[in-house]
Design a protein around this motif. Structure first.
Motif, PDB file in Angstrom:
ATOM      1  N   MET A 215       0.833  -1.188   0.000  1.00 50.23           N
ATOM      2  CA  MET A 215       0.000   0.000   0.000  1.00 50.23           C
ATOM      3  C   MET A 215       0.877   1.252   0.000  1.00 50.23           C
ATOM      4  SD  MET A 215      -3.244  -0.861   2.476  1.00 50.23           S
ATOM      5  CE  MET A 215      -2.323  -1.834   3.650  1.00 50.23           C
ATOM      6  N   GLN A 216       0.309   2.372  -0.441  1.00 51.19           N
ATOM      7  CA  GLN A 216       1.072   3.593  -0.577  1.00 51.19           C
ATOM      8  C   GLN A 216       1.426   4.166   0.794  1.00 51.19           C
ATOM      9  OE1 GLN A 216      -0.377   6.464  -3.465  1.00 51.19           O
ATOM     10  NE2 GLN A 216      -1.611   4.876  -4.455  1.00 51.19           N
ATOM     11  N   THR A 217       2.715   4.408   1.002  1.00 49.25           N
ATOM     12  CA  THR A 217       3.206   4.873   2.292  1.00 49.25           C
ATOM     13  C   THR A 217       2.644   6.236   2.659  1.00 49.25           C
ATOM     14  OG1 THR A 217       5.261   3.647   1.934  1.00 49.25           O
ATOM     15  CG2 THR A 217       5.287   5.336   3.645  1.00 49.25           C
ATOM     16  N   ASP A 218       2.511   7.127   1.657  1.00 45.84           N
ATOM     17  CA  ASP A 218       2.036   8.476   1.959  1.00 45.84           C
ATOM     18  C   ASP A 218       0.591   8.459   2.469  1.00 45.84           C
ATOM     19  OD1 ASP A 218       1.242   7.611  -0.569  1.00 45.84           O
ATOM     20  OD2 ASP A 218       1.033   9.649  -1.344  1.00 45.84           O
ATOM     21  N   LEU A 219      -0.240   7.566   1.919  1.00 47.31           N
ATOM     22  CA  LEU A 219      -1.621   7.465   2.378  1.00 47.31           C
ATOM     23  C   LEU A 219      -1.678   6.926   3.804  1.00 47.31           C
ATOM     24  CD1 LEU A 219      -3.438   6.066  -0.796  1.00 47.31           C
ATOM     25  CD2 LEU A 219      -3.246   8.435  -0.025  1.00 47.31           C
ATOM     26  N   LEU A 220      -0.830   5.958   4.116  1.00 48.06           N
ATOM     27  CA  LEU A 220      -0.771   5.419   5.473  1.00 48.06           C
ATOM     28  C   LEU A 220      -0.282   6.477   6.463  1.00 48.06           C
ATOM     29  CD1 LEU A 220       0.725   1.906   4.664  1.00 48.06           C
ATOM     30  CD2 LEU A 220      -1.462   2.294   5.811  1.00 48.06           C
ATOM     31  N   GLN A 221       0.718   7.242   6.078  1.00 49.66           N
ATOM     32  CA  GLN A 221       1.266   8.260   6.978  1.00 49.66           C
ATOM     33  C   GLN A 221       0.237   9.351   7.266  1.00 49.66           C
ATOM     34  OE1 GLN A 221       4.828   9.494   4.934  1.00 49.66           O
ATOM     35  NE2 GLN A 221       6.112   7.961   5.947  1.00 49.66           N
ATOM     36  N   GLU A 222      -0.505   9.781   6.232  1.00 47.17           N
ATOM     37  CA  GLU A 222      -1.511  10.822   6.434  1.00 47.17           C
ATOM     38  C   GLU A 222      -2.665  10.309   7.288  1.00 47.17           C
ATOM     39  OE1 GLU A 222      -3.595  14.391   6.372  1.00 47.17           O
ATOM     40  OE2 GLU A 222      -1.475  13.859   6.137  1.00 47.17           O
ATOM     41  N   ALA A 223      -3.103   9.090   7.032  1.00 49.13           N
ATOM     42  CA  ALA A 223      -4.171   8.505   7.857  1.00 49.13           C
ATOM     43  C   ALA A 223      -3.709   8.353   9.296  1.00 49.13           C
ATOM     44  CB  ALA A 223      -4.587   7.145   7.295  1.00 49.13           C
ATOM     45  N   ARG A 224      -2.446   7.984   9.509  1.00 46.97           N
ATOM     46  CA  ARG A 224      -1.900   7.830  10.864  1.00 46.97           C
ATOM     47  C   ARG A 224      -1.854   9.190  11.569  1.00 46.97           C
ATOM     48  NH1 ARG A 224       2.163   5.206   9.484  1.00 46.97           N
ATOM     49  NH2 ARG A 224       1.390   3.129  10.022  1.00 46.97           N
ATOM     50  N   ARG A 225      -1.423  10.224  10.863  1.00 48.05           N
ATOM     51  CA  ARG A 225      -1.359  11.566  11.455  1.00 48.05           C
ATOM     52  C   ARG A 225      -2.747  12.010  11.933  1.00 48.05           C
ATOM     53  NH1 ARG A 225      -2.348  16.927  10.265  1.00 48.05           N
ATOM     54  NH2 ARG A 225      -3.396  16.371   8.311  1.00 48.05           N
ATOM     55  N   GLN A 226      -3.735  11.830  11.076  1.00 47.30           N
ATOM     56  CA  GLN A 226      -5.078  12.278  11.432  1.00 47.30           C
ATOM     57  C   GLN A 226      -5.682  11.419  12.542  1.00 47.30           C
ATOM     58  OE1 GLN A 226      -7.769  13.646   8.453  1.00 47.30           O
ATOM     59  NE2 GLN A 226      -6.193  13.832   6.868  1.00 47.30           N
ATOM     60  N   ALA A 227      -5.418  10.115  12.496  1.00 50.25           N
ATOM     61  CA  ALA A 227      -5.946   9.227  13.538  1.00 50.25           C
ATOM     62  C   ALA A 227      -5.363   9.582  14.903  1.00 50.25           C
ATOM     63  CB  ALA A 227      -5.637   7.774  13.195  1.00 50.25           C
ATOM     64  N   GLN A 228      -4.099   9.951  14.946  1.00 50.96           N
ATOM     65  CA  GLN A 228      -3.474  10.320  16.219  1.00 50.96           C
ATOM     66  C   GLN A 228      -4.095  11.593  16.791  1.00 50.96           C
ATOM     67  OE1 GLN A 228       0.591  10.467  14.878  1.00 50.96           O
ATOM     68  NE2 GLN A 228       1.007   8.332  15.428  1.00 50.96           N
ATOM     69  N   ILE A 229      -4.403  12.551  15.926  1.00 52.59           N
ATOM     70  CA  ILE A 229      -5.053  13.781  16.396  1.00 52.59           C
ATOM     71  C   ILE A 229      -6.456  13.476  16.898  1.00 52.59           C
ATOM     72  CG2 ILE A 229      -5.926  16.040  15.673  1.00 52.59           C
ATOM     73  CD1 ILE A 229      -3.574  16.149  13.682  1.00 52.59           C
ATOM     74  N   CYS A 230      -7.200  12.652  16.140  1.00 51.06           N
ATOM     75  CA  CYS A 230      -8.554  12.274  16.563  1.00 51.06           C
ATOM     76  C   CYS A 230      -8.533  11.503  17.880  1.00 51.06           C
ATOM     77  CB  CYS A 230      -9.224  11.427  15.484  1.00 51.06           C
ATOM     78  SG  CYS A 230      -9.636  12.334  13.973  1.00 51.06           S
ATOM     79  N   ASN A 231      -7.516  10.701  18.068  1.00 52.04           N
ATOM     80  CA  ASN A 231      -7.412   9.911  19.290  1.00 52.04           C
ATOM     81  C   ASN A 231      -7.155  10.804  20.500  1.00 52.04           C
ATOM     82  OD1 ASN A 231      -7.525   7.511  20.661  1.00 52.04           O
ATOM     83  ND2 ASN A 231      -5.416   6.912  20.231  1.00 52.04           N
ATOM     84  N   ALA A 232      -6.475  11.916  20.267  1.00 49.34           N
ATOM     85  CA  ALA A 232      -6.224  12.857  21.355  1.00 49.34           C
ATOM     86  C   ALA A 232      -7.454  13.714  21.651  1.00 49.34           C
ATOM     87  CB  ALA A 232      -5.041  13.755  20.995  1.00 49.34           C
TER      88      ALA A 232
END
Length: 356
Positions: free
Chosen positions: A1-18
């Motif tokens: 899978m595309q690394t950039d899509l995973l990194q962006e989803a991870r960034r947003q998920a971390q903010i949502c989790n906070a």
């Protein structure tokens, strides 16, 4: 899978989790809030749980122009499509369909329709009704492999998905819970039960949920009609055509109407929606699949209405061409999302029941 899509989803998920403001919006947020870190498999699971209802986007205080620039529906939609393409077998076919879906579907229907007309010219028909235009043995020889192919392809794809998301051994309770959620389209009602924001921005609507239900139950009725007809033919020696009050017709006609109306409504709904909150790269493939599914249903109804007229062979060829295209494209089209989403719901049931 595309690394950039995973990194962006991870960034947003971390903010949502906070933040946790969207705690009860849908299945995504309880699943997201259980995690402390997000591996690639965790993000893929979240992406396939997401129904793109968009309620979280309109409730979020961190969307643009905020510097966090959150757009979780889009991030998960892009990752979801990329995961389907990565797991698909054969993989190039999935990427081609999402890019050139309308062209591929149209060429498939017309090309197979011409093939069926040529077969008719060769004189394979020997029976009543539709079998006068194309024999039963010819239909079986063509459609049996076409039916088995998507089953094999999807089995390979789902096995890859299940391994990546850490799926465990299935239990009946997990499967029942997932099917119950899917049958109710629970996440399209969102946590408040007022519907989602797919087509009306920050206004809640049940339209998308009801349209999805019309398409799903219409398809299931049509499938049940075909299954019953197969049993009647091979087990009870009762070949088609069947009268109006027979079980295949009682299942197939309302199923065809639901499917036709549902797909038309879905096309209109998607045209009203904001593409920036979904995956724009999948737009053509999504619309092609919906149109193809609708044409399968509409041509089936037309075939029933005009089956005794001189245009029957042409309508039959177009209908069979659309059905054959639908089967062959199923593993690479939006049809596959139902299987992935069900797998995601089963995995979510496993995680919920394992949580302390």
């Amino acid at each position: 899978m595309q690394t950039d899509l995973l990194q962006e989803a991870r960034r947003q998920a971390q903010i949502c989790n906070a933040c946790r403001y969207c705690e009860g919006y849908c299945s995504v947020f309880p699943a997201l809030h259980r995690e402390r870190a997000f591996g690639d498999g965790d993000l893929t699971q979240l992406a396939n749980l997401c129904h793109n209802c968009r309620g979280c986007y309109y409730a979020c205080q961190y969307t643009a122009p905020h510097e966090f620039d959150l757009n979780l529906p889009q991030a998960l939609a892009e990752l979801r499509r990329d995961s389907w393409e990565s797991y698909a077998w054969p993989q190039p076919a999935a990427r081609a369909f999402h890019t050139h879906g309308v062209r591929i579907a149209l060429l498939g229907v017309l090309g197979f329709a011409v093939l069926f007309l040529l077969i008719r010219v060769l004189g394979t028909g020997a029976g009543n009704g539709f079998y006068a235009a194309l024999s039963h043995s010819a239909m079986v020889a063509i459609f049996l492999p076409a039916f088995l192919f998507p089953l094999i392809s999807l089995a390979i794809s789902l096995r890859r998905y299940w391994a990546d998301v850490g799926g465990e051994g299935l239990r009946l309770s997990h499967v029942i819970g997932a099917f119950a959620s899917a049958a109710k389209m629970k996440d399209l009602a969102a946590g408040h039960g007022e519907g989602c924001n797919f087509e009306d921005e920050d206004r809640f609507s049940q339209a998308r949920r009801h349209i999805h239900q019309a398409i799903m139950y219409g398809f299931l009725l049509c499938f049940a009609s075909t299954a019953v007809g197969t049993i009647m033919h091979y087990v009870f020696g009762l070949p088609a055509p069947y009268p109006l009050w027979s079980l295949p017709k009682l299942l197939g006609l309302p199923g065809g109407v639901l499917l036709t109306l549902g797909t038309i409504a879905m096309i209109l709904l998607k045209r009203k929606s904001d593409r920036a909150l979904g995956d724009e790269k999948a737009w053509g493939g999504d619309m092609a699949f919906i149109a193809l599914l609708g044409f399968v249903a509409a041509s089936g109804l037309a075939l029933y209405a005009l089956g005794a007229t001189s245009v029957m062979p042409l309508i039959l060829a177009l209908h069979l061409g659309s059905v054959l295209s639908f089967f062959l494209l199923t593993p690479f089209s939006k049809m596959a999302h139902g299987f992935y989403r069900l797998a995601a719901l089963i995995r979510e049931e496993q995680k919920k029941r394992a949580a302390p």
